[in-house]
Motif scaffolding. Structure first.
Motif, PDB file in Angstrom:
ATOM      1  N   GLY A  96       9.621 -30.725  40.023  1.00 22.20           N
ATOM      2  CA  GLY A  96       8.287 -30.225  39.714  1.00 22.20           C
ATOM      3  C   GLY A  96       8.257 -28.768  39.317  1.00 22.20           C
ATOM      4  O   GLY A  96       7.318 -28.319  38.650  1.00 22.20           O
ATOM      5  N   ILE A  97       9.273 -28.010  39.717  1.00 25.44           N
ATOM      6  CA  ILE A  97       9.293 -26.575  39.403  1.00 25.44           C
ATOM      7  C   ILE A  97       9.364 -26.359  37.893  1.00 25.44           C
ATOM      8  O   ILE A  97       8.544 -25.641  37.310  1.00 25.44           O
ATOM      9  CB  ILE A  97      10.464 -25.879  40.118  1.00 25.44           C
TER      10      ILE A  97
ATOM     11  N   GLY B  22       4.412 -34.590  36.991  1.00 25.27           N
ATOM     12  CA  GLY B  22       5.376 -34.512  38.085  1.00 25.27           C
ATOM     13  C   GLY B  22       5.039 -35.330  39.304  1.00 25.27           C
ATOM     14  O   GLY B  22       5.623 -35.104  40.373  1.00 25.27           O
TER      15      GLY B  22
ATOM     16  N   VAL C 192       4.291 -30.001  42.715  1.00 30.17           N
ATOM     17  CA  VAL C 192       5.537 -29.260  42.893  1.00 30.17           C
ATOM     18  C   VAL C 192       6.085 -29.521  44.295  1.00 30.17           C
ATOM     19  O   VAL C 192       6.647 -28.643  44.942  1.00 30.17           O
ATOM     20  CB  VAL C 192       5.346 -27.753  42.633  1.00 30.17           C
TER      21      VAL C 192
ATOM     22  N   ALA D  71       6.205 -27.547  36.149  1.00 26.27           N
ATOM     23  CA  ALA D  71       5.077 -26.625  36.320  1.00 26.27           C
ATOM     24  C   ALA D  71       5.245 -25.396  35.437  1.00 26.27           C
ATOM     25  O   ALA D  71       4.276 -24.922  34.828  1.00 26.27           O
ATOM     26  CB  ALA D  71       4.961 -26.206  37.783  1.00 26.27           C
ATOM     27  N   GLU D  72       6.458 -24.885  35.364  1.00 28.67           N
ATOM     28  CA  GLU D  72       6.694 -23.699  34.536  1.00 28.67           C
ATOM     29  C   GLU D  72       6.485 -24.004  33.058  1.00 28.67           C
ATOM     30  O   GLU D  72       5.939 -23.180  32.314  1.00 28.67           O
ATOM     31  CB  GLU D  72       8.094 -23.169  34.810  1.00 28.67           C
TER      32      GLU D  72
ATOM     33  N   VAL E 289       7.746 -20.494  41.833  1.00 31.40           N
ATOM     34  CA  VAL E 289       7.434 -21.155  40.569  1.00 31.40           C
ATOM     35  C   VAL E 289       6.863 -20.090  39.638  1.00 31.40           C
ATOM     36  O   VAL E 289       5.938 -19.367  40.016  1.00 31.40           O
ATOM     37  CB  VAL E 289       6.414 -22.291  40.759  1.00 31.40           C
TER      38      VAL E 289
ATOM     39  N   LEU F 168       4.854 -20.486  45.598  1.00 27.81           N
ATOM     40  CA  LEU F 168       3.808 -21.487  45.397  1.00 27.81           C
ATOM     41  C   LEU F 168       2.493 -21.087  46.059  1.00 27.81           C
ATOM     42  O   LEU F 168       1.415 -21.239  45.479  1.00 27.81           O
ATOM     43  CB  LEU F 168       4.268 -22.831  45.963  1.00 27.81           C
TER      44      LEU F 168
ATOM     45  N   CYS G 279      -0.040 -30.126  38.304  1.00 33.01           N
ATOM     46  CA  CYS G 279       1.378 -30.461  38.463  1.00 33.01           C
ATOM     47  C   CYS G 279       1.759 -30.467  39.935  1.00 33.01           C
ATOM     48  O   CYS G 279       1.536 -29.488  40.659  1.00 33.01           O
ATOM     49  CB  CYS G 279       2.253 -29.464  37.706  1.00 33.01           C
TER      50      CYS G 279
ATOM     51  N   ASP H 107       1.304 -27.005  47.333  1.00 34.58           N
ATOM     52  CA  ASP H 107       2.474 -27.451  46.572  1.00 34.58           C
ATOM     53  C   ASP H 107       2.083 -27.999  45.203  1.00 34.58           C
ATOM     54  O   ASP H 107       2.667 -28.957  44.710  1.00 34.58           O
ATOM     55  CB  ASP H 107       3.265 -28.491  47.361  1.00 34.58           C
TER      56      ASP H 107
END
Length: 226
Positions: A213-214, A139, A208, A217-218, A30, A35, A206, A105
């Motif tokens: 979720g990736i 997420g 993930v 999160a980004e 991520v 992670l 967030c 995560d």
């Protein structure tokens, strides 16, 4: 304090689908790094005495990732032990009466969650959970986990999501007869005794644990792929 940190990295990552066919979920990237390294940035900032990660699914990759670092890896074989059992099995490596436990995560935007718990912890506590108000959660779907009272007690409810980070006294798991069990059973016992403590996180969090979720999160982190 600061004690030790237990990183949970043993799960199968089934919600991640194809992304975990060739790697464990904590090594999914991520914003340009695994992670588990997002977690390690927060962990190293509080200068713990010891750091232990557990591993089961594709455990050799977790062992290789931390080779030559300060992190010790407890490989759970032949069976995975769940969160409570994983913590209990790692106690000889953690060597601390009070430890942080941290899922690997999630990604955070705000103050260091470990420092926040550390600033609130008192010697009379058994477990102190960090929860995120649902309006600050990204997420994650679900009805919620806990209500957090103004005086810092947690009860089962829907107002907040458990963040995956806590401080816990190791007596809570060391005396448990089972070898494989969830930490939720520990919290249920404490909650029934009005001894489950909790605070809310002021930033964003967030989840993930799933492929979508990736990107979320980004975006939260303002990560530029270019």
């Amino acid at each position: 304090m600061p004690g030790s940190v237990m990183l949970f990295a043993a799960g199968f990552g089934t919600r991640m689908g194809h992304l975990t066919k060739d790697r464990p979920k904590p090594l999914v990237e991520v914003a340009g790094k695994p992670l588990i390294e997002h977690a390690m940035d927060l962990v190293r900032a509080v200068h713990p005495d010891r750091i232990v990660a557990n591993a089961h699914y594709k455990a050799d990759q977790i062992v290789k990732h931390f080779a030559g670092t300060e992190v010790r890896v407890n490989v759970e074989l032949p069976d995975i032990l769940d969160t409570g059992g994983g913590l209990k099995a790692a106690l000889p490596m953690l060597e601390s009466d009070v430890v942080f436990t941290m899922n690997t995560d999630a990604v955070w935007d705000g103050p260091n969650p470990l420092s926040l718990l550390q600033s609130v912890w008192t010697d009379d506590m058994q477990a102190l959970l960090l929860c995120v108000p649902k309006s600050q959660v990204i997420g994650h779907t679900g009805s919620g986990d806990l209500d957090v009272s103004k005086d810092g007690y947690g009860s089962w409810g829907t107002e907040t999501i458990y963040s995956g980070v806590q401080l816990i006294h190791t007596d809570c798991v060391s005396d448990t007869p089972e070898n494989a069990f969830s930490l939720k059973s520990v919290w249920e016992k404490l909650e029934s005794q009005d001894a489950l403590r909790a605070i809310t996180y002021p930033g964003r969090w967030c989840d993930v644990g799933h492929p979508g979720g990736i990107a979320l999160a980004e975006k939260m982190l303002g990560f530029d792929h270019v």
